[in-house]
Scaffold this motif. Structure first.
Motif, PDB file in Angstrom:
ATOM      1  N   GLU A  78      -4.940  12.641 -32.967  1.00  0.00           N
ATOM      2  CA  GLU A  78      -6.211  12.180 -32.702  1.00  0.00           C
ATOM      3  C   GLU A  78      -6.316  12.235 -34.124  1.00  0.00           C
ATOM      4  O   GLU A  78      -6.648  13.236 -34.385  1.00  0.00           O
ATOM      5  N   SER A  79      -6.459  11.058 -34.514  1.00  0.00           N
ATOM      6  CA  SER A  79      -7.020  10.757 -35.961  1.00  0.00           C
ATOM      7  C   SER A  79      -8.588  11.032 -36.154  1.00  0.00           C
ATOM      8  O   SER A  79      -9.464  11.017 -35.156  1.00  0.00           O
ATOM      9  N   VAL A  80      -9.590  11.075 -38.143  1.00  0.00           N
ATOM     10  CA  VAL A  80     -10.398  11.073 -38.354  1.00  0.00           C
ATOM     11  C   VAL A  80     -11.257  10.354 -37.520  1.00  0.00           C
ATOM     12  O   VAL A  80     -10.525   9.375 -37.353  1.00  0.00           O
ATOM     13  N   PRO A  81     -12.675   9.918 -36.869  1.00  0.00           N
ATOM     14  CA  PRO A  81     -13.223   9.267 -35.852  1.00  0.00           C
ATOM     15  C   PRO A  81     -13.335   8.022 -36.896  1.00  0.00           C
ATOM     16  O   PRO A  81     -13.145   7.146 -36.406  1.00  0.00           O
ATOM     17  N   SER A  82     -13.212   8.061 -38.372  1.00  0.00           N
ATOM     18  CA  SER A  82     -13.952   6.641 -39.228  1.00  0.00           C
ATOM     19  C   SER A  82     -12.023   6.034 -39.010  1.00  0.00           C
ATOM     20  O   SER A  82     -12.254   5.003 -38.905  1.00  0.00           O
ATOM     21  N   GLU A  83     -11.164   6.472 -37.923  1.00  0.00           N
ATOM     22  CA  GLU A  83      -9.995   5.493 -38.698  1.00  0.00           C
ATOM     23  C   GLU A  83     -10.056   5.263 -36.901  1.00  0.00           C
ATOM     24  O   GLU A  83      -8.777   4.772 -36.173  1.00  0.00           O
TER      25      GLU A  83
END
Length: 109
Positions: free
Chosen positions: A59-64
């Motif tokens: 799970e990447s950071v929300p912006s990605e």
């Protein structure tokens, strides 16, 4: 004097494990179902999320996070809990599944 609004209370996380509460091994074999907003939940373990096909991905950071990824890894609560229960016996640590640890530490009478 301005009236103070009532604080809101919301459950945002569930633990799902094949091992019972109090079992020394439970923590490492536990999945989490976590609220991610807009009525959507994720099944997570060590910063990875499962999709409906049973595949785990980071799970990447929300912006990605792309819409396609989010659509595949976010569920209503009922579906997320169902997926977590399906995967709980398969959680693997040091080559052992939660099911094998359960059978080893909780033998049938």
């Amino acid at each position: 004097m301005t009236e103070q609004p009532e604080p809101t209370v919301q459950a945002t996380s569930y633990e799902v494990s094949l091992l019972p509460e109090g079992d020394v091994n439970r923590l490492v074999f536990t999945l989490k179902v976590e609220y991610r907003g807009d009525g959507r939940w994720a099944v997570v373990r060590h910063r990875q999320c499962v999709n409906a096909a049973g595949e785990w991905s980071w799970e990447s950071v929300p912006s990605e996070r792309e819409d396609e990824w989010l659509a595949a890894h976010r569920f209503d609560l009922e579906t997320a809990l169902k997926l977590a229960k399906e995967h709980a016996p398969k959680v693997m640590v040091n080559g052992m599944t939660a099911l094998s640890v359960y059978r080893r530490t909780h033998p049938a009478p």
